[in-house]
Design a protein around this motif. Structure first.
Motif: not given
Length: 276
Positions: A100, A207, A223
């Motif tokens: 992410r 996340t 992330a």
């Protein structure tokens, strides 16, 4: 290499236009997940080669090459419910490594806007992951992906912090912001203070769902977020952090691809210190 099969919509699967378009794009096993669709185009501009496509309902996706490694990016839009839908498609296509790349608000006074935060874990306030597994199940990142992100950020000299974040299901009340006419939800006010006391680094909105689902499915995920707001000082400023986060994401994928190749040649599925 992802599946090329075309799926037909059913009452259980819903709209299949997105997954069919993604299958045709032939994404690699490594995919960046920005929330903002426009960030897909920016990511692609950092790669040597790229192809960007529009997907139904405003999503975007890209595939290309970064320093000799095939790389992909697919937008998830805002919030865990939206990421949940996109991730389900990508997992079916055989993708197993996700990063992410987002934005966040920090709860630390000394973290400046434009800095990067790498979350190795996240508090599950997302409202989506709870449908998959009990609340006590942790949202934790893959150690391999986290190490790749940290190494990429450090090598490029980018200011960064590593630690626990909090994923909320609300940008306003869920993060302690005032709503219309200054309304402040008691729960939001409590959550803000609790997260600060617990040493949580940042608020964002995707996340925890990604990390939880990846762990359940046996996949790798991590992330990195660019700080655009400091909730303590009240400053809001992008300060070039988005570009740095996108670059670190691509560099982390390059590292993971190299480590995976070395591990495969050595007959291992997980990296060790000798592979780095």
């Amino acid at each position: 290499m992802t599946s090329q099969s075309t799926e037909t919509a059913t009452a259980n699967t819903g709209d299949r236009r997105r997954i069919n378009a993604l299958a045709a794009l032939n994404l690699p096993r490594y995919v960046l997940l920005p929330g903002d669709p426009e960030r897909v185009d920016f990511m692609a501009s950092q790669w040597e080669t790229s192809e960007v496509i529009a997907l139904p309902r405003g999503y975007r996706a890209a595939v290309g090459t970064y320093k000799g490694v095939r790389i992909g990016a697919v937008s998830t839009m805002m919030g865990a419910p939206s990421l949940d839908i996109v991730l389900a498609d990508l997992v079916k296509l055989g993708i197993d490594t996700f990063i992410r790349v987002g934005t966040c608000g920090t709860l630390k006074e000394d973290i400046e806007p434009g800095s990067l935060i790498i979350n190795d874990a996240s508090v599950r306030l997302d409202g989506t992951s709870h449908f998959y597994v009990r609340n006590e199940f942790p949202a934790v990142a893959s150690h391999e992906v986290t190490f790749a992100l940290v190494d990429a950020a450090a090598t490029n000299g980018f200011s960064h912090r590593v630690g626990t974040g909090a994923t909320t299901g609300s940008f306003i009340a869920g993060q302690g912001r005032p709503g219309f006419n200054g309304y402040v939800a008691p729960e939001g006010e409590r959550i803000l203070e609790e997260m600060k006391r617990a040493g949580v680094l940042n608020f964002e909105m995707e996340t925890a769902a990604l990390l939880t689902l990846a762990r359940i499915y046996g996949l790798r995920a991590g992330a990195i977020c660019s700080v655009i707001a400091n909730r303590i000082t009240g400053v809001w400023d992008e300060s070039g952090g988005v570009a740095r986060a996108c670059l670190v994401g691509a560099e982390a994928i390059r590292r993971l691809a190299e480590w995976d190749q070395r591990a495969g040649e050595a007959g291992r599925t997980l990296i060790t210190a000798t592979d780095v």
